[in-house]
Design a protein around this motif. Structure first.
Motif, PDB file in Angstrom:
ATOM      1  N   ALA A   1       0.742  -1.129  -0.202  1.00  0.00           N
ATOM      2  CA  ALA A   1       0.090  -0.265  -0.207  1.00  0.00           C
ATOM      3  C   ALA A   1       0.702   1.222  -0.248  1.00  0.00           C
ATOM      4  O   ALA A   1       0.684   1.826  -0.638  1.00  0.00           O
ATOM      5  CB  ALA A   1      -1.285   0.063   1.491  1.00  0.00           C
ATOM      6  N   THR A   2       1.018   1.345   1.095  1.00  0.00           N
ATOM      7  CA  THR A   2       2.581   2.481   0.970  1.00  0.00           C
ATOM      8  C   THR A   2       3.291   2.481  -0.290  1.00  0.00           C
ATOM      9  O   THR A   2       4.228   3.231  -1.070  1.00  0.00           O
ATOM     10  CB  THR A   2       3.183   2.362   2.049  1.00  0.00           C
ATOM     11  N   LEU A   3       4.095   1.798  -1.307  1.00  0.00           N
ATOM     12  CA  LEU A   3       4.401   1.329  -2.505  1.00  0.00           C
ATOM     13  C   LEU A   3       3.526   2.152  -3.013  1.00  0.00           C
ATOM     14  O   LEU A   3       4.206   2.702  -4.370  1.00  0.00           O
ATOM     15  CB  LEU A   3       4.509   0.178  -3.017  1.00  0.00           C
ATOM     16  N   LEU A   4       1.886   1.942  -3.541  1.00  0.00           N
ATOM     17  CA  LEU A   4       1.676   2.754  -4.274  1.00  0.00           C
ATOM     18  C   LEU A   4       0.783   3.441  -4.412  1.00  0.00           C
ATOM     19  O   LEU A   4       0.458   4.510  -4.737  1.00  0.00           O
ATOM     20  CB  LEU A   4      -0.148   1.655  -4.054  1.00  0.00           C
ATOM     21  N   ALA A   5       1.363   4.075  -2.707  1.00  0.00           N
ATOM     22  CA  ALA A   5       0.475   5.771  -2.229  1.00  0.00           C
ATOM     23  C   ALA A   5       2.251   6.461  -3.073  1.00  0.00           C
ATOM     24  O   ALA A   5       2.267   7.171  -3.511  1.00  0.00           O
ATOM     25  CB  ALA A   5       1.054   5.453  -1.242  1.00  0.00           C
TER      26      ALA A   5
ATOM     27  N   SER B   1       6.637  -1.144   7.546  1.00  0.00           N
ATOM     28  CA  SER B   1       7.872   0.073   6.938  1.00  0.00           C
ATOM     29  C   SER B   1       8.777   0.133   6.066  1.00  0.00           C
ATOM     30  O   SER B   1       9.377   0.704   5.729  1.00  0.00           O
ATOM     31  CB  SER B   1       8.678   0.080   8.495  1.00  0.00           C
ATOM     32  N   MET B   2       8.813  -1.353   5.201  1.00  0.00           N
ATOM     33  CA  MET B   2       9.672  -1.528   3.898  1.00  0.00           C
ATOM     34  C   MET B   2       9.422  -0.285   2.992  1.00  0.00           C
ATOM     35  O   MET B   2       8.017  -0.062   2.407  1.00  0.00           O
ATOM     36  CB  MET B   2       9.612  -2.706   3.992  1.00  0.00           C
ATOM     37  N   GLN B   3       9.988   0.202   2.744  1.00  0.00           N
ATOM     38  CA  GLN B   3       9.852   0.813   1.375  1.00  0.00           C
ATOM     39  C   GLN B   3      10.343   0.278  -0.061  1.00  0.00           C
ATOM     40  O   GLN B   3      11.620   0.728  -0.467  1.00  0.00           O
ATOM     41  CB  GLN B   3      11.018   2.138   1.387  1.00  0.00           C
ATOM     42  N   LEU B   4       9.516  -0.129  -0.408  1.00  0.00           N
ATOM     43  CA  LEU B   4       9.187  -0.809  -1.619  1.00  0.00           C
ATOM     44  C   LEU B   4      10.276  -0.847  -2.919  1.00  0.00           C
ATOM     45  O   LEU B   4      10.914  -1.111  -3.564  1.00  0.00           O
ATOM     46  CB  LEU B   4       8.399  -2.150  -2.025  1.00  0.00           C
ATOM     47  N   TRP B   5       9.811   0.815  -2.325  1.00  0.00           N
ATOM     48  CA  TRP B   5      10.462   1.682  -4.080  1.00  0.00           C
ATOM     49  C   TRP B   5      12.275   2.080  -4.044  1.00  0.00           C
ATOM     50  O   TRP B   5      12.812   1.788  -5.170  1.00  0.00           O
ATOM     51  CB  TRP B   5       9.878   2.863  -3.961  1.00  0.00           C
ATOM     52  N   THR B   6      12.146   1.423  -3.014  1.00  0.00           N
ATOM     53  CA  THR B   6      13.914   1.228  -2.858  1.00  0.00           C
ATOM     54  C   THR B   6      14.905   0.211  -3.811  1.00  0.00           C
ATOM     55  O   THR B   6      15.987   0.063  -4.220  1.00  0.00           O
ATOM     56  CB  THR B   6      14.922   1.558  -1.779  1.00  0.00           C
ATOM     57  N   LEU B   7      14.023  -0.950  -3.521  1.00  0.00           N
ATOM     58  CA  LEU B   7      14.290  -1.477  -4.609  1.00  0.00           C
ATOM     59  C   LEU B   7      14.264  -1.353  -6.412  1.00  0.00           C
ATOM     60  O   LEU B   7      14.562  -2.872  -6.404  1.00  0.00           O
ATOM     61  CB  LEU B   7      13.664  -3.203  -4.446  1.00  0.00           C
TER      62      LEU B   7
END
Length: 400
Positions: free
Chosen positions: A50-54, A298-304
């Motif tokens: 969900a945070t990745l989509l945001a 809290s993982m910030q998947l966009w950093t991958l």
């Protein structure tokens, strides 16, 4: 880009919602429960998506204040120590030695795979450190500690980012692989735990009211003992740190709790001590699940995104190697027993993720199939104490 930081109390509240979300999904999808996927893992992964989509759709970067997470970790490992009876430790001495041996062997294998993969795929030489035991067995803490050294030694400006990405993906893979591997071993060898014993962490999924000691008095008494043990443990940790001995504070609290639980009840037999009580199991389970929910959401998947297929391919190699090693080495070495299957679930966390992930995998298995107290004592000692020391030697050798 809008940066949004979620304050501590709201982070804690969201993590509880995330857990219930995962529990609901696990109930709706029987395969997740059958594969022993922890509820916090299911909910945490969805929250991180969900945070990745945001981030992707609305250009909003969401981060969480995680101060409460460290305290939850102390509660959890101190609770493990309070459950460690001397008789269990003596019975597990040989098992601990064997597990330590196979783990150290795999540390070498994991780094050989990393070095070979880097050469095969023509990646920068320094990446081998973070595609091996530094990020996978060491986790985020070891990655952060060694990233500046690796960056300077190999002239890698993105060393920290790559290491954190690998540690994050390893955490996810460990959470997803451990339960199914143990479930397959249990089914294949027709294993089960002792039906008369409750799990060390949490209450059974179908717990009755037998000998129920769970009330506000028992909970407060248990919290008081936990707090006292943590305060003593942190004091000892500061003394140990001043002597130049580096180890995580939760390991010291675990060891202090083991000493307390095997001395205080003998010296003060009339004192009500929380070892193997439902209240301690409940508090340990609560701490672990909220810790895991916080960590995963809290993982910030966009950093991958910048990793590239080569790095992902290496992680696939490492995951396959871990599963093969568990099935053909760890499980047989542990004796092909029920405890061996539970330890096998935890070994994925040791090899790919972190100690809390290993414990979460084992907890999911024991809630369904029965208690395995020895596994919950020896695995943290191996992964969070002996392995850290060995990893320092391995990383130092790799960056020469």
């Amino acid at each position: 880009m809008t940066n949004l930081t979620v304050p501590g109390l709201l982070t804690f509240t969201i993590s509880i919602v995330v857990f219930f979300l995962g529990a609901g999904i696990n109930n709706m999808i029987p395969q997740l429960k059958r594969w022993n996927i922890p509820q916090a893992v299911t909910g945490g992964l969805l929250a991180s998506v969900a945070t990745l989509l945001a981030y992707r759709l609305f250009d909003v970067s969401i981060s969480f204040e995680l101060g409460a997470r460290d305290m939850l970790l102390l509660y959890f490992f101190t609770g493990l120590g309070l459950n460690a009876r001397l008789s269990d430790l003596l019975a597990g001495g040989r098992t601990l030695a064997i597990l330590l041996g196979v783990t150290l062997v795999y540390l070498v294998i994991q780094n050989i795979i990393a070095i070979g993969s880097v050469r095969l795929l023509n990646l920068p030489e320094g990446l081998a450190v973070f595609l091996g035991s530094a990020s996978l067995m060491g986790g985020h803490g070891t990655t952060i500690a060694w990233a500046p050294v690796v960056a300077e030694r190999f002239n890698l400006n993105n060393a920290l980012e790559v290491g954190m990405a690998v540690a994050t993906l390893g955490l996810v893979l460990a959470s997803l692989v451990g339960g199914p591997v143990a479930g397959r071993l249990i089914a294949r060898y027709k294993l089960s735990g002792p039906v008369e014993d409750a799990p060390v962490i949490g209450l059974p999924d179908q717990s009755g009211q037998q000998g129920d000691d769970l009330n506000h008095v028992s909970l407060l008494r248990t919290i008081l003992v936990l707090n006292a043990a943590i305060l003593i443990g942190l004091g000892v940790w500061e003394l140990v740190d001043e002597l130049g001995i580096r180890m995580p504070s939760f390991v010291v609290c675990l060891l202090v709790a083991i000493v307390l639980t095997n001395t205080v009840p003998r010296l003060l037999p009339r004192l009500q001590w929380p070892t193997r009580t439902r209240s301690l199991s409940l508090l340990s389970d609560l701490s672990l699940n909220i810790f895991l929910s916080m960590s995963l959401m809290s993982m910030q998947l966009w950093t991958l995104g910048g990793l590239g297929p080569a790095l992902v391919l290496v992680l696939v190699f490492q995951t396959l190697a871990t599963v093969i090693y568990i099935v053909f080495v760890v499980f047989p070495a542990m004796g092909r027993t029920y405890n061996a299957a539970v330890i096998s679930a935890g070994f994925t966390g040791v090899a790919l993720g972190a100690t809390p992930t290993a414990i979460a995998n084992m907890t999911a298995v024991t809630k369904t199939h029965g208690a395995a107290p020895i596994a919950f004592i020896i695995l943290p000692l191996v992964s969070a104490f002996f392995l850290d020391l060995a990893n320092v030697v391995a990383i130092s050798f790799m960056i020469r």
